[in-house]
Design an enzyme around this catalytic site. Sequence first.
Site, PDB file in Angstrom:
ATOM      1  CB  SER A 186      -0.987  -0.006   1.168  1.00 46.04           C
ATOM      2  OG  SER A 186      -0.361  -0.404   2.352  1.00 46.04           O
ATOM      3  CG  HIS A 214      -4.087  -1.371  -2.139  1.00 46.06           C
ATOM      4  ND1 HIS A 214      -4.704  -0.148  -2.074  1.00 46.06           N
ATOM      5  CD2 HIS A 214      -3.638  -1.626  -0.889  1.00 46.06           C
ATOM      6  CE1 HIS A 214      -4.607   0.330  -0.851  1.00 46.06           C
ATOM      7  NE2 HIS A 214      -3.964  -0.560  -0.104  1.00 46.06           N
ATOM      8  CE  LYS A 244      -7.988   0.192   1.322  1.00 50.47           C
ATOM      9  NZ  LYS A 244      -7.047  -0.616   2.061  1.00 50.47           N
TER      10      LYS A 244
END
Length: 387
Positions: A186, A214, A244
């Site tokens: 990240s 991610h 996300k």
Amino acid sequence: MTSDPTSLDTFASQKLHTLEQRKLRRSPRECTALDAVRVMMDSRELINFCSNDYLGLAHHPQVKEAAARAALDNGAGAGASRLVTGGHARLFALEKRLAAFKGTQDCVIFGSGYMANMAITPALAGPDDIVFIDERAHACLFSGAQLSRATLDVLPHNDTDALADRLDRKRRAYRHALVLVDSVYSMDGDLAPLDVYARISARHDAWLLVDDAHGLGVLGSGRGAAETFTPKPDIPLQMGTLSKALGSYGGYLCASHEVCELMRSRARPLIYTTALPPAVIAAAEEALTLIETDPELCARPLQLARLFAAELGLDEPQSPIVPVILGDAETALAASDKLREDGYLVMAIRPPTVAEGTARLRVTFSAAHSEESVKSLAASLKHIIQD
Ligand SMILES: *Cc1c(COP(=O)(O)O)cnc(C)c1O
């Protein structure tokens, strides 16, 4: 009313003072989203380059509509844990869809990505086991590993040789072994060599848990980082978040039916917490539909990251997270402040979140950004760095 401070307040203020001295005190600021890329902060409108809403889906009309309708039809909250009465049919349906999307037998949804990682490792490992974890893995993977009371062995970043060597030397002294890594890191945006991790883990009967927070929605046509490897590596524990790229909230584990069933019976952060609210589930469902049907949308954040890096002469990014390393904390903070004056919100990341001497700007890209705003951010930053 004024009174003498209690020992509790004295404790808190002394702690805060120490943090302040070490420049580690954090104070969240008010920041209100206007749409997928614009935010209001200190009465100023800024273009947000630090959100993890990679596809702009948190503000997509269909996603918002689905959330609103679910709240009106099914209520604002779930009312109870899933093992009591909180198990809405839509939650089970979303689990089935996520399992199919990730190519696993089953899926369990948790309250958040953080909670998923607080649940998974403790349900699988105990004091007789060993957990290997990358030094840059997300904080919640560390928290879960600590909670499990297994022996913790921290690996140098992306060092698969170190893992192989330590498994050779240590594995047989323990009952079970787990290997915990992020798919996309990240703070650096780099990928883990998931194919090598999968091979080494399988060879030593170690269980590989990959955190794809991610990766989902932005890599491998939206299916996640593992899809960028050929052949696709065999990862028995695929964890990720709905918070996300999916623009909603919640966490998941995609795994075999047996593993998911074990979570449903034994994972404390699943059993003793209230289920996700209907609106949150509906938003994630709608976002998943958009991701499944629009691979071009999923590819766009990485394309914009590459455009930005090319403008600045940086290495080609592997993910929509681009670190611009500036060195000391003051330089990074000053650059972030100057960008804000130019109308861009970009976070400065300092030690101890990153290693000493590698303070940086962490820039993230969204499908909702225009190419023009990416180029003007790059121009603005070039100017600041040269000054
Ligand atoms: C954000 C993040 C999480 C936590 O997910 P939430 O749904 O926000 O709790 C877990 N792992 C990684 C790598 C993350 O970046």
